[in-house]
Each structure stands twice: as C-alpha cells, then as structure tokens.
Design a protein around this motif. Structure first.
Motif, mmCIF file in Angstrom:
data_model
loop_
_atom_site.group_PDB
_atom_site.id
_atom_site.type_symbol
_atom_site.label_atom_id
_atom_site.label_comp_id
_atom_site.label_asym_id
_atom_site.label_seq_id
_atom_site.Cartn_x
_atom_site.Cartn_y
_atom_site.Cartn_z
ATOM 1 N N THR A 196 123.785 24.505 50.039
ATOM 2 C CA THR A 196 123.587 23.560 48.947
ATOM 3 C C THR A 196 124.791 23.598 48.029
ATOM 4 O O THR A 196 125.466 24.622 47.916
ATOM 5 C CB THR A 196 122.310 23.895 48.138
ATOM 6 O OG1 THR A 196 122.133 22.905 47.102
ATOM 7 C CG2 THR A 196 122.406 25.262 47.483
ATOM 8 N N GLN A 197 125.057 22.469 47.357
ATOM 9 C CA GLN A 197 125.996 22.432 46.256
ATOM 10 C C GLN A 197 125.255 22.447 44.928
ATOM 11 O O GLN A 197 125.865 22.339 43.864
ATOM 12 C CB GLN A 197 126.876 21.184 46.351
ATOM 13 C CG GLN A 197 127.878 21.247 47.486
ATOM 14 C CD GLN A 197 128.806 22.448 47.358
ATOM 15 O OE1 GLN A 197 129.431 22.667 46.320
ATOM 16 N NE2 GLN A 197 128.900 23.238 48.428
ATOM 17 N N GLY A 198 123.937 22.584 45.024
ATOM 18 C CA GLY A 198 123.116 22.715 43.837
ATOM 19 C C GLY A 198 122.977 24.171 43.444
ATOM 20 O O GLY A 198 123.954 24.920 43.395
ATOM 21 N N VAL A 199 121.741 24.591 43.208
ATOM 22 C CA VAL A 199 121.447 25.936 42.698
ATOM 23 C C VAL A 199 120.809 26.772 43.796
ATOM 24 O O VAL A 199 119.978 26.279 44.568
ATOM 25 C CB VAL A 199 120.505 25.856 41.482
ATOM 26 C CG1 VAL A 199 120.082 27.244 41.023
ATOM 27 C CG2 VAL A 199 121.187 25.103 40.342
ATOM 28 N N LEU A 200 121.207 28.038 43.867
ATOM 29 C CA LEU A 200 120.528 29.022 44.708
ATOM 30 C C LEU A 200 119.677 29.889 43.781
ATOM 31 O O LEU A 200 120.184 30.761 43.085
ATOM 32 C CB LEU A 200 121.540 29.862 45.477
ATOM 33 C CG LEU A 200 122.257 29.111 46.606
ATOM 34 C CD1 LEU A 200 123.482 29.870 47.077
ATOM 35 C CD2 LEU A 200 121.296 28.874 47.760
ATOM 36 N N ALA A 230 133.099 28.825 31.417
ATOM 37 C CA ALA A 230 132.581 27.616 30.771
ATOM 38 C C ALA A 230 131.063 27.555 30.867
ATOM 39 O O ALA A 230 130.377 27.201 29.892
ATOM 40 C CB ALA A 230 133.208 26.377 31.404
ATOM 41 N N GLN A 231 130.514 27.900 32.037
ATOM 42 C CA GLN A 231 129.065 27.874 32.203
ATOM 43 C C GLN A 231 128.397 28.928 31.323
ATOM 44 O O GLN A 231 127.390 28.665 30.667
ATOM 45 C CB GLN A 231 128.697 28.109 33.661
ATOM 46 C CG GLN A 231 127.204 28.053 33.950
ATOM 47 C CD GLN A 231 126.628 26.663 33.865
ATOM 48 O OE1 GLN A 231 126.542 25.948 34.842
ATOM 49 N NE2 GLN A 231 126.238 26.245 32.655
ATOM 50 N N VAL A 289 120.415 33.450 34.724
ATOM 51 C CA VAL A 289 120.574 32.028 35.014
ATOM 52 C C VAL A 289 121.267 31.864 36.363
ATOM 53 O O VAL A 289 122.211 32.592 36.692
ATOM 54 C CB VAL A 289 121.386 31.321 33.911
ATOM 55 C CG1 VAL A 289 121.619 29.858 34.274
ATOM 56 C CG2 VAL A 289 120.667 31.427 32.574
ATOM 57 N N HIS A 290 120.772 30.914 37.160
ATOM 58 C CA HIS A 290 121.414 30.533 38.414
ATOM 59 C C HIS A 290 122.154 29.217 38.188
ATOM 60 O O HIS A 290 121.541 28.227 37.793
ATOM 61 C CB HIS A 290 120.373 30.345 39.521
ATOM 62 C CG HIS A 290 119.403 31.487 39.652
ATOM 63 N ND1 HIS A 290 119.808 32.785 39.846
ATOM 64 C CD2 HIS A 290 118.042 31.514 39.599
ATOM 65 C CE1 HIS A 290 118.750 33.568 39.938
ATOM 66 N NE2 HIS A 290 117.666 32.825 39.778
ATOM 67 N N MET A 291 123.472 29.222 38.393
ATOM 68 C CA MET A 291 124.271 28.033 38.093
ATOM 69 C C MET A 291 124.460 27.167 39.336
ATOM 70 O O MET A 291 124.471 27.674 40.461
ATOM 71 C CB MET A 291 125.630 28.420 37.518
ATOM 72 C CG MET A 291 126.599 29.067 38.488
ATOM 73 S SD MET A 291 128.252 29.347 37.758
ATOM 74 C CE MET A 291 128.929 27.669 37.783
ATOM 75 N N PRO A 292 124.625 25.855 39.163
ATOM 76 C CA PRO A 292 124.928 24.994 40.305
ATOM 77 C C PRO A 292 126.362 25.196 40.776
ATOM 78 O O PRO A 292 127.248 25.563 40.005
ATOM 79 C CB PRO A 292 124.717 23.586 39.740
ATOM 80 C CG PRO A 292 124.952 23.734 38.269
ATOM 81 C CD PRO A 292 124.485 25.107 37.900
#
Length: 306
Positions: free
Chosen positions: A130-134, A96-97, A211-214
């Motif tokens: 993190t649950q964000g982006v690395l 999906a991403q 791209v780095h995804m969250p």
C-alpha cells in the motif's frame, strides 16, 4: 542513509524474527547487529553508527539499550532494524509528519512494520502492499495464552492519506522526538517477544501517542525466502544457542514474566507504566484488556485518523 536533520540513529541488534509485518501474512522485521541501511547492492550494507559489537548471547534488547545510551541531545530519534532502504527525503518527510502531529500532545511516535523491498538482479526493488497506512492490529485468530500475555500483531494496509492513531508499534521502525531516548530507556530485562507491547503500554500511560503515517518512506528486507538475499540466522538457531550460557528459552520465559509485570503496573521505575493515562483507558481504545485477559473487536481493526 543521509539525513539533513539532527537524528540519532538507534539501530536494532541481535537476531530474531517472527511473523508480523505488512500483509505478507505477516512478517515482522528482525533485529540484527548493525545499523545497516539504504543498501544499494545485495552485498553492501553500510554500518552507519559505530556502537558496540553486539554479542550473540544477549538478545536484541540489551543491544538496543546500549545503543540508546549513545543519545547525545539530537533533535530526533530513529530506531531501526538492519536491512532497510529509504526513499529520498525520508528524514524531511518524517520530521514534517512528526511536527504536524506533535501539537497538543505530550509526545508522538511514528511507527509501523514497513513495506518490503527485495533484491532483483542485485538491486533493491520496492514490494509495497500500500501507499496508504500500515496500521497495527492483532493477527486474526490471536487469543491470550493462559501462561503469558504475549500477543501476535500484524500490519494491516489501509487506503488512507491521513495518519492513523495506533495502539501498537514496530520497534524496528520507530521515529520520535529525541527526548524519547531519555523518557523511555530500553528495558534490558526483556529479551525479544513482548518488547513492543511493553513499550506501547509505557508510551500510552505516559500520555504519548503512537501514529502510523501514510507512505512511510522506509522499507525492510524481510527474511522470508523471497527477498533475493541469502537467509539470515535467527537468535535462537542452534549455532547461536551453543554459544550462550543461558538458553534462549530461559531468556524468553524471564522476558514473558517481565512483560506481565509491566502490564500489571508493578513498580519498575523508569521501565514501568506512567500515570497520565490508565491501562483501563488503553483497553477502551484498543480492545486489548490485559487485566481481564479479553480481546474486543477493536483489537483486530485499525483506529480512526490521528
């Protein structure tokens, strides 16, 4: 690892590690000789893809190249180091991403050094920073060595719910459309260090975006002494070194020379740079100017959202 999508799983192989993953100052997943994923106990890593048996003498990239040759038209390509764990629905989230990012781009690669997991009482436990982006950036203090272009990167946690564009990738955790395997075959002339820099440059100059995804749904068992698992040998350990005809240092020197050839645009055919974008444009984006051997402030900080 079970997937509901048509995914070619291209495992890492060989042995090696260096410090460049998420905020643990900063570990990089080490290529290993198995497609071992989604472990449910400390002693059970399932071999998912019956490729060839990697030798201890070749290094990881010859094994990656051989595994990539098994690509058979799958819709998606997933390249992993071994010792990985996955969230439920990992494949649907990655697809999906990627589909959301693909519009208007020649190609997109989702990649990062993943968050860690460890074993506690024999069970995998997430140790996310993190649950964000690395997002990949240069490790603080990194400068060009006068003798070679190899640089040290790390994963920097960013509190973002949006994917961020990248100028570097993690070869041990890479998801892309299946045609990636045909467009960017692995260069067997590389050994270990420089693998990711060469691939990032090839992708960029062919018009593809990193791209780095969250909330990346993949986790790695880092070989850091705190994983709850026995230490794993490295490709250049003495026990392995004694079994090869060429020393790892000889292979490393050849690899550094190959990386330099890629980055200066030598005519290397399918392993060389593209013509859609230039390395000068890469320098403007990333702050990493290989021709001038200078590193700007952007090289040490994440890029804006993709």
């Amino acid at each position: 690892m079970r997937s509901r999508a048509r995914v070619h799983a291209g495992p890492g192989a060989g042995h090696g590690t260096s410090a460049r993953g998420p905020a643990l100052r900063h570990l990089r997943p080490e290529p290993r000789p198995a497609a071992a994923v989604a472990p449910r106990s400390a002693g059970a890593f399932a071999r998912q893809l019956p490729a060839h048996r990697p030798g201890l003498c070749t290094g990881s990239l010859l094994d990656r190249a051989a595994t990539m040759a098994l690509y058979d038209g799958e819709d998606w390509f997933l390249q992993l180091d071994s010792h990985m764990d996955f969230d439920d629905g990992w494949d649907e989230r990655l697809v999906a991403q990627a589909e959301a990012l693909q519009a208007g781009r020649p190609g997109v690669v989702i990649s990062s050094y993943p968050n860690a997991f460890a074993f506690e009482h024999g069970l995998p436990v997430r140790r996310s920073v993190t649950q964000g982006v690395l997002a990949h950036v240069l490790k603080p203090g990194t400068q060009f060595d006068p003798q070679h272009p190899v640089l040290a990167f790390e994963a920097h946690p960013v509190d973002s719910e949006r994917p961020l564009r990248g100028f570097h990738l993690g070869a041990g955790c890479l998801f892309a459309p299946g045609r990636f395997a045909l467009a960017f075959p692995y260069d067997p002339a590389l050994y270990f260090h420089g693998e990711e820099q060469a691939l990032a440059a090839r992708l960029f100059t062919h018009g593809w975006d990193i791209v780095h995804m969250p909330a990346l749904p993949i986790y790695h068992l880092y070989n850091d002494g705190a994983s709850g698992a026995p230490p794993r040998p490295l490709h250049w350990d003495q026990a392995h070194e004694a079994k090869r005809s060429l020393s790892w240092w000889t292979l490393e020197q050849r690899s550094r020379a190959r990386l330099a050839a890629v980055l200066r645009g030598d005519p290397l055919g399918v392993y060389g740079l593209g013509t859609v974008r230039t390395m000068a444009e890469y320098a403007a984006l990333s702050g990493i100017d290989y021709a001038a051997r200078t590193l700007g402030p952007q090289a040490y900080r994440p890029l804006p959202p993709a």
